[in-house]
Write a protein that holds these residues in place. Structure first.
Motif, PDB file in Angstrom:
ATOM      1  N   ASN A   1     -11.600  20.474 -34.559  1.00  0.00           N
ATOM      2  CA  ASN A   1     -12.188  19.801 -35.724  1.00  0.00           C
ATOM      3  C   ASN A   1     -11.176  19.401 -36.786  1.00  0.00           C
ATOM      4  N   ALA A   2     -10.387  20.349 -37.227  1.00  0.00           N
ATOM      5  CA  ALA A   2      -9.556  20.176 -38.425  1.00  0.00           C
ATOM      6  C   ALA A   2      -8.284  19.401 -38.110  1.00  0.00           C
ATOM      7  N   LEU A   3      -8.455  18.120 -37.786  1.00  0.00           N
ATOM      8  CA  LEU A   3      -7.308  17.252 -37.522  1.00  0.00           C
ATOM      9  C   LEU A   3      -6.956  16.511 -38.799  1.00  0.00           C
ATOM     10  N   VAL A   4      -5.696  16.516 -39.157  1.00  0.00           N
ATOM     11  CA  VAL A   4      -5.257  15.928 -40.416  1.00  0.00           C
ATOM     12  C   VAL A   4      -4.046  15.040 -40.163  1.00  0.00           C
ATOM     13  N   THR A   5      -3.761  14.208 -41.144  1.00  0.00           N
ATOM     14  CA  THR A   5      -2.544  13.410 -41.139  1.00  0.00           C
ATOM     15  C   THR A   5      -1.580  14.026 -42.134  1.00  0.00           C
ATOM     16  N   VAL A   6      -0.357  14.242 -41.707  1.00  0.00           N
ATOM     17  CA  VAL A   6       0.651  14.900 -42.539  1.00  0.00           C
ATOM     18  C   VAL A   6       1.793  13.932 -42.784  1.00  0.00           C
ATOM     19  N   GLY A   7       2.289  13.888 -44.021  1.00  0.00           N
ATOM     20  CA  GLY A   7       3.429  13.048 -44.348  1.00  0.00           C
ATOM     21  C   GLY A   7       3.012  11.694 -44.879  1.00  0.00           C
ATOM     22  N   THR A   8       4.005  10.955 -45.330  1.00  0.00           N
ATOM     23  CA  THR A   8       3.772   9.625 -45.881  1.00  0.00           C
ATOM     24  C   THR A   8       4.777   8.649 -45.296  1.00  0.00           C
ATOM     25  N   ASP A   9       4.464   7.382 -45.414  1.00  0.00           N
ATOM     26  CA  ASP A   9       5.348   6.304 -44.987  1.00  0.00           C
ATOM     27  C   ASP A   9       5.800   6.514 -43.542  1.00  0.00           C
ATOM     28  N   GLY A  10       7.105   6.472 -43.297  1.00  0.00           N
ATOM     29  CA  GLY A  10       7.613   6.598 -41.936  1.00  0.00           C
ATOM     30  C   GLY A  10       7.440   7.973 -41.352  1.00  0.00           C
ATOM     31  N   ARG A  11       7.210   8.975 -42.214  1.00  0.00           N
ATOM     32  CA  ARG A  11       7.021  10.341 -41.722  1.00  0.00           C
ATOM     33  C   ARG A  11       5.546  10.672 -41.494  1.00  0.00           C
ATOM     34  N   ARG A  12       4.705   9.704 -41.593  1.00  0.00           N
ATOM     35  CA  ARG A  12       3.265   9.920 -41.440  1.00  0.00           C
ATOM     36  C   ARG A  12       2.946  10.248 -39.985  1.00  0.00           C
ATOM     37  N   GLU A  13       2.331  11.399 -39.753  1.00  0.00           N
ATOM     38  CA  GLU A  13       1.995  11.836 -38.392  1.00  0.00           C
ATOM     39  C   GLU A  13       0.525  12.233 -38.347  1.00  0.00           C
ATOM     40  N   PRO A  14      -0.293  11.515 -37.583  1.00  0.00           N
ATOM     41  CA  PRO A  14      -1.730  11.783 -37.558  1.00  0.00           C
ATOM     42  C   PRO A  14      -2.126  12.807 -36.508  1.00  0.00           C
ATOM     43  N   ASN A  15      -3.392  13.232 -36.599  1.00  0.00           N
ATOM     44  CA  ASN A  15      -4.055  14.037 -35.553  1.00  0.00           C
ATOM     45  C   ASN A  15      -3.397  15.389 -35.315  1.00  0.00           C
ATOM     46  N   LEU A  16      -2.867  15.993 -36.375  1.00  0.00           N
ATOM     47  CA  LEU A  16      -2.281  17.316 -36.242  1.00  0.00           C
ATOM     48  C   LEU A  16      -3.340  18.370 -36.581  1.00  0.00           C
TER      49      LEU A  16
ATOM     50  N   GLY B   1      13.901  11.116 -28.400  1.00  0.00           N
ATOM     51  CA  GLY B   1      15.139  11.693 -28.934  1.00  0.00           C
ATOM     52  C   GLY B   1      15.898  10.667 -29.752  1.00  0.00           C
ATOM     53  N   ARG B   2      17.164  10.540 -29.470  1.00  0.00           N
ATOM     54  CA  ARG B   2      17.970   9.545 -30.184  1.00  0.00           C
ATOM     55  C   ARG B   2      17.890   8.169 -29.525  1.00  0.00           C
ATOM     56  N   SER B   3      17.125   8.055 -28.464  1.00  0.00           N
ATOM     57  CA  SER B   3      17.055   6.786 -27.739  1.00  0.00           C
ATOM     58  C   SER B   3      16.072   5.842 -28.423  1.00  0.00           C
ATOM     59  N   GLN B   4      16.465   5.346 -29.566  1.00  0.00           N
ATOM     60  CA  GLN B   4      15.631   4.410 -30.305  1.00  0.00           C
ATOM     61  C   GLN B   4      16.506   3.323 -30.887  1.00  0.00           C
ATOM     62  N   SER B   5      15.878   2.219 -31.209  1.00  0.00           N
ATOM     63  CA  SER B   5      16.592   1.045 -31.707  1.00  0.00           C
ATOM     64  C   SER B   5      17.719   0.714 -30.729  1.00  0.00           C
TER      65      SER B   5
ATOM     66  N   GLY C   1      -6.789   9.451 -36.570  1.00  0.00           N
ATOM     67  CA  GLY C   1      -5.854   9.230 -37.656  1.00  0.00           C
ATOM     68  C   GLY C   1      -5.129   7.908 -37.524  1.00  0.00           C
ATOM     69  N   ARG C   2      -4.432   7.540 -38.588  1.00  0.00           N
ATOM     70  CA  ARG C   2      -3.694   6.279 -38.620  1.00  0.00           C
ATOM     71  C   ARG C   2      -2.209   6.574 -38.747  1.00  0.00           C
ATOM     72  N   ALA C   3      -1.447   6.109 -37.785  1.00  0.00           N
ATOM     73  CA  ALA C   3      -0.003   6.319 -37.810  1.00  0.00           C
ATOM     74  C   ALA C   3       0.638   5.394 -38.838  1.00  0.00           C
ATOM     75  N   GLY C   4       1.807   5.785 -39.334  1.00  0.00           N
ATOM     76  CA  GLY C   4       2.537   4.940 -40.258  1.00  0.00           C
ATOM     77  C   GLY C   4       3.171   3.764 -39.545  1.00  0.00           C
ATOM     78  N   LYS C   5       3.349   2.671 -40.266  1.00  0.00           N
ATOM     79  CA  LYS C   5       3.958   1.480 -39.698  1.00  0.00           C
ATOM     80  C   LYS C   5       5.431   1.366 -40.058  1.00  0.00           C
ATOM     81  N   GLU C   6       5.885   2.159 -41.022  1.00  0.00           N
ATOM     82  CA  GLU C   6       7.270   2.089 -41.441  1.00  0.00           C
ATOM     83  C   GLU C   6       8.159   2.840 -40.441  1.00  0.00           C
ATOM     84  N   PRO C   7       9.432   2.489 -40.358  1.00  0.00           N
ATOM     85  CA  PRO C   7      10.353   3.209 -39.471  1.00  0.00           C
ATOM     86  C   PRO C   7      10.453   4.675 -39.868  1.00  0.00           C
ATOM     87  N   ASP C   8      10.483   5.527 -38.883  1.00  0.00           N
ATOM     88  CA  ASP C   8      10.615   6.967 -39.117  1.00  0.00           C
ATOM     89  C   ASP C   8      12.069   7.280 -39.468  1.00  0.00           C
TER      90      ASP C   8
END
Length: 1012
Positions: free
Chosen positions: A66-81, A614-618, A149-156
């Motif tokens: 039940n208690a699923l929340v979104t934590v963080g803001t902007d690029g650090r926004r992580e939903p469904n925790l 991991g670091r395999s981004q961009s 939840g809604r994920a952030g659209k900004e780069p993490d």
């Protein structure tokens, strides 16, 4: 406030500030977000998935539905925790989700009124019509309503890492069994890695009163483990998957509020742990009861209420109903009563044990036998329950309802390798099946729920695992509960029981194992008369949904899962699986094991994509390559483009404001004056040896044995099956020395292919092949003024037509480094390819730029290059796509009557001469202003436009020379007569263009420009 003034395992000296839905709140170090919310009196934390019903905190671990929340803001926004697993940290920002405009007032709560139309499988029945295109209308609304939840659209901004770990013994779970296993294996001398998903070790012991022997045993055990250099403990780490060869997938978490990216700290680390043996000590999960409105805030598992009380010093309610069908919930009832709550127990069994009834009497707890909850009353919080009893129904007021329907061993990881769990009727649950060699289980996951037994099992499993690895040091007897405190206080897992003796509380002399009444899934008739009875709380799957699936033939548990979405949420049905299976078993009149279980797959809990990457981004996603002139391009306004592993100039801003404008200007420049192109990305292979010419004769469809020294030749390679593999140019530098160039896309594959052939097919050939792609910078000067520019740049070289004819070679030196100039063309204009050592590549480039400026030369990019080659009719990747033959591409004359080359035999198959096979054609738009599009499907005029048509367009461009849109295509040979009109349809945009079939060589068919 519901926080007790003392007790718990929190650090009251460290106050932590956080926000929830914008409201500033406070907790303590050691809290989870869930415990801090409860301590602040917040019971409503979210809305359900489908019906948007108010939901509260239900559990205390990763099984939380039940208690699923979104934590963080902007690029650090992580939903469904799950709030139950989020460690409280200073500055933490959390918000509820799946609600609008607010948690208290959610517009989509109206869905509950339409629940008859939203039953199981409604999406299969509702969104299928009335027309074939109706889905396109529904899709927009479905996508807006879907999800939680809604994920952030900004780069993490945080960093993620991947690492590899190794161990002799991996122990999963740091409860009493896991700790005992790690202690035994460590004492035996094995390298041990102990993995625990919580941020502190202890497992069920953390839910015991803080003043008991559990705390002493835990402290002593952890101290002994800390003194062992061969034992590593990983807290905040979830083993999300078990794989072949004893490989475990782990995710180690560090909250974004506790990491500093500037210091290089990783937010999450995914580790692949390779162990010689594994000890699974993953414990068990308490099951709920099913009754009408069993999802109301204020209803939680008995183990959760006990955890919040004893670990976090949070009393979740003062008037408490404990509903159970087994012994374990009595421990929660006794502890809640000891903390001052008014407690009633509703036991569905006729005769609980005498010891339990005596304990309840001493604590002043009323035990109602043969009593079932049939309904919970309240909306945003539970306020009363209705009990069904032999004397009739009765309604009583409570502000907290704790439930226990028994315990299910956590068999997920042991099932990931295909080991099916085995049903045990005595505990009404599944336990791990027979594991492979080198894998052991211990503790509650084996179906035994006594802590002393779990400690002994863990010790035995740890010692056996160490012995399996060859660790032979002597191991002390297990550190028992008797060693941790007085002999009159044995420990029970996952529960203690207590006894009231005047004003003093003491522990009993007997421990009480879990005993289940095996009554299925609560009251199956409750929903029909009272309200919705939920089996899967997260996915809003009710008892009637399961019954509907049964009526409609979805009786298999796998079909049931997919039809109802049961167990498909972020919790993967951890609290609902057995209830659903029991419900279906009852409906089918079968035993639970005959119904079976769904398939458990990784991950055990959701894993962030960042952790997997991991670091395999961009640009770190995969290695990329830059040419020696890269910095010059960027500084000169080039817009760069990824082409395979390379970063290349797409177009230059000096030529136009966007690619559509720039490439046309760059084409005109090459056709009318000259352009300079960076071609360093071509594959370059040095081929040497006495048999080099013979080798090339076999690799290419055309011959190279008679190629004169100092001359180049275009060649085509086939695969073994006769399909064109790659094309390129090879230049003869000496009797047994050749310089091969390949396409950019196939350079690595061609090199690998050549090595394979020499190693397997022709090991007798005396030939060596070496990739020299990185040793040479390469550039091409193309256009009518190209010879003049070359002469100005290298005045000491004779670049006349006689000295350097088409397909000729000049070798020289530039600043002491080798320099090769080969006259060949891809654009259709007179052109020269200049190869210089990579270290002087930029210097040579700049010299050519300077020499070409008076002649109107500028650099051009790959967009213009592709357009130039289309005008000339040269094939490239879109045509050499792994499906075309020499005949398809109009290149069969290159092979002639030769034999002995790779792909010759299968290339002459009858099917390759089928009139329906495609042939390369040119296409010219007949509608001014309407562009041709790559990928368009070709049809005869007047024929129905559907299906695969007669062929497709592979490459297109606007030709400024012809002032028309032109393209190359592959069209069925029996429809490819030049001059015929064809219809080009682009389904993605619904566009249709009339075109004429013409020669694929749009410009200079006799080659006068490149030979001049």
């Amino acid at each position: 406030m519901r926080r007790l003034h003392e007790g718990g395992r929190i650090d009251r000296s460290q106050r932590i500030e956080f926000t929830f839905d914008g409201k500033s709140l406070a907790g303590f170090r050691g809290d989870t977000l869930a415990s801090a919310l409860l301590a602040n009196g917040i019971g409503l934390v979210g809305r359900s998935f489908k019906y948007h019903r108010p939901r509260g905190i239900y559990s205390a671990g990763p099984e939380e539905p039940n208690a699923l929340v979104t934590v963080g803001t902007d690029g650090r926004r992580e939903p469904n925790l799950p709030a139950t697993t989020v460690e409280l940290a200073d500055g933490l920002v959390a918000e509820s989700q799946n609600r609008w405009p607010s948690l208290k007032f959610d517009v989509q709560g109206i869905n509950g009124l339409f629940s008859p139309f939203l039953s199981a499988g409604f999406y299969y029945k509702t969104f299928m019509g009335p027309t074939r295109r109706a889905w396109m209308f529904y899709e927009h609304f479905i996508r807006k309503a879907a999800g939680l939840g809604r994920a952030g659209k900004e780069p993490d901004p945080d960093r993620y890492e991947i690492r590899h770990l190794f161990a002799d013994v991996a122990v999963i779970g740091a409860g009493p069994a896991g700790l005992s296993a790690a202690l035994a294996a460590g004492e035996a001398g094995a390298r041990v890695v102990l993995v625990e998903q919580d941020f502190v070790a202890g497992g069920c012991l953390l839910s015991e009163p803080a003043d008991g022997e559990a705390r002493v045993w835990l402290s002593v055990t952890l101290a002994r483990l800390a003194d062992m250099p061969n034992v590593s403990m990983m807290t905040r780490t979830t083993a999300f998957g078990a794989y072949d060869s004893n490989v475990l997938g782990l995710v180690e978490r560090h909250g974004s509020a506790t990491t500093d990216p500037a210091k290089g700290e990783a937010r999450q680390i995914m580790a692949l742990l390779r162990a010689k043996t594994i000890v699974y000590a993953t414990g068990s999960i308490e099951r709920p009861l099913t009754f009408a409105n069993n999802d109301r805030p204020g209803i939680m598992l008995a183990s959760a209420a006990r955890t919040y009380l004893n670990r976090f010093a949070v009393l979740a309610g003062t008037r408490v109903m404990v509903a159970t069908d087994n012994d374990s919930a009595y421990s929660a009832a006794f502890d809640l009563a000891a903390a001052g709550a008014e407690v009633t127990i509703a036991d569905s069994r006729a005769e609980p044990t005498h010891e339990l009834l005596e304990q309840a009497r001493h604590w002043g707890i009323a035990v109602r036998r043969k009593s079932l909850i049939s309904n919970a009353l309240g909306r945003y919080a539970v306020r009363a329950v209705t009990l069904s009893e032999p004397g009739g129904a009765i309604t009583l007021e409570y502000d907290l309802v704790v439930v226990s329907g028994g315990w299910s061993p956590t068999v997920h990881l042991t099932s990931h390798l295909g080991v099916r769990p085995v049903y045990r009727a005595d505990i009404n649950a599944f336990v791990p099946g027979k594991l492979g060699a080198g894998q052991f289980v211990a503790g509650a996951m084996t179906g035994g729920f006594i802590t002393a037994g779990a400690i002994e099992e863990g010790h035995r499993a740890g010692a056996e695992a160490a012995a399996f690895c060859g660790a032979t040091k002597s191991v002390q007897p297990p550190f028992s509960l008797d060693d941790a405190g007085p002999n009159d206080s044995p420990l029970v897992a996952p529960h203690f029981v207590g006894e009231k003796d005047g004003s003093q509380a003491r522990r009993p002399e007997h421990s009480f194992p879990l005993r289940s009444a095996q009554r299925g899934f609560g009251n199956p008739k409750a929903e029909l008369t009272k309200g919705k009875a939920f089996i899967d709380l997260q996915m809003d799957v009710t008892a009637s949904d399961v019954a509907l699936a049964h009526r409609e033939g979805y009786e298999s548990v796998e079909h049931l899962k997919r039809y109802t979405t049961l167990g498909m949420g972020t919790d993967q049905g951890k609290t609902s699986n057995l209830s659903a299976i029991s419900a279906m078993a009852g409906l089918r009149g079968m035993a639970v094991p005959d119904v079976g279980t769904t398939t458990f797959r990784p991950p055990y809990t959701p894993v962030a994509v960042g952790a997997l990457a991991g670091r395999s981004q961009s640009h770190l996603y995969k290695p990329f390559r830059r040419t020696p002139m890269h910095d010059w391009h960027v500084a000169s306004g080039a817009q760069m483009l990824e082409t395979g592993a390379w970063i290349r100039p797409w177009f230059y801003l000096a030529s136009g404001r966007d690619v559509d404008e720039a490439y046309v200007a760059e084409m005109r420049m090459v056709r009318e004056a000259a352009g300079l192109m960076d071609i360093s990305t071509l594959g370059k292979i040095d081929i040497q040896g006495p048999d080099a010419a013979n080798f090339l004769d076999r690799v290419y469809v055309n011959g190279f044995a008679k190629l004169p020294i100092g001359r180049a030749r275009y060649g085509v390679m086939l695969r073994d099956d006769g399909i064109v593999f790659d094309d390129g140019t090879t230049t003869r530098l000496g009797e047994g020395h050749f310089f091969m160039t390949t396409s950019t896309a196939k350079s690595a594959e061609v090199m690998s292919r050549l090595e394979f052939l020499l190693d397997t097919a022709w090991p007798d050939l005396r030939v060596s092949v070496t990739s020299v792609s990185d040793e040479w910078a390469a550039m091409s000067v193309a256009g009518p003024k190209s010879r003049d520019i070359l002469a100005a740049a290298f005045p000491d070289l004779d670049v006349s037509n006689a000295a350097l004819p088409h397909m000729g070679l000049i070798e020289a030196k530039y600043n002491g480094r080798p320099l090769r100039i080969i006259r060949l063309s891809f654009s259709g204009e007179r052109a020269y390819e200049i190869y210089a050592g990579a270290s002087v590549g930029k210097e040579v480039w700049c010299r050519l730029i300077e020499a070409g400026a008076p002649f109107g030369q500028k650099p051009y990019g790959v967009e213009a290059l592709g357009a130039l080659r289309v005008e000339k009719g040269h094939v490239a990747g879109p045509e050499i796509d792994g499906r075309t033959t020499l005949d398809d591409l109009g290149l069969s004359r290159m092979a002639g009557k030769r034999s002995g080359y790779v792909g010759e035999v299968l290339g002459r198959r009858e099917a390759f001469s089928d009139p329906a096979r495609p042939r390369l054609v040119g296409l010219r738009s007949l509608e001014p202003g309407k562009p041709l599009r790559g990928g368009s499907i070709l049809f005869r005029p007047g024929e129905p436009i559907h299906g695969h048509g007669l062929g497709r367009i592979t490459s297109v461009t606007y030709s400024p020379t012809l002032d028309a849109w032109v393209g190359l295509g592959l069209l069925a040979r029996n429809a490819a007569e030049e001059g015929t009109e064809i219809i080009a349809t682009y389904p993605m945009k619904g566009q249709t263009v009339r075109a004429r079939i013409v020669s694929p060589i749009f410009l200079d068919p006799k080659g006068e420009r490149l030979h001049g």
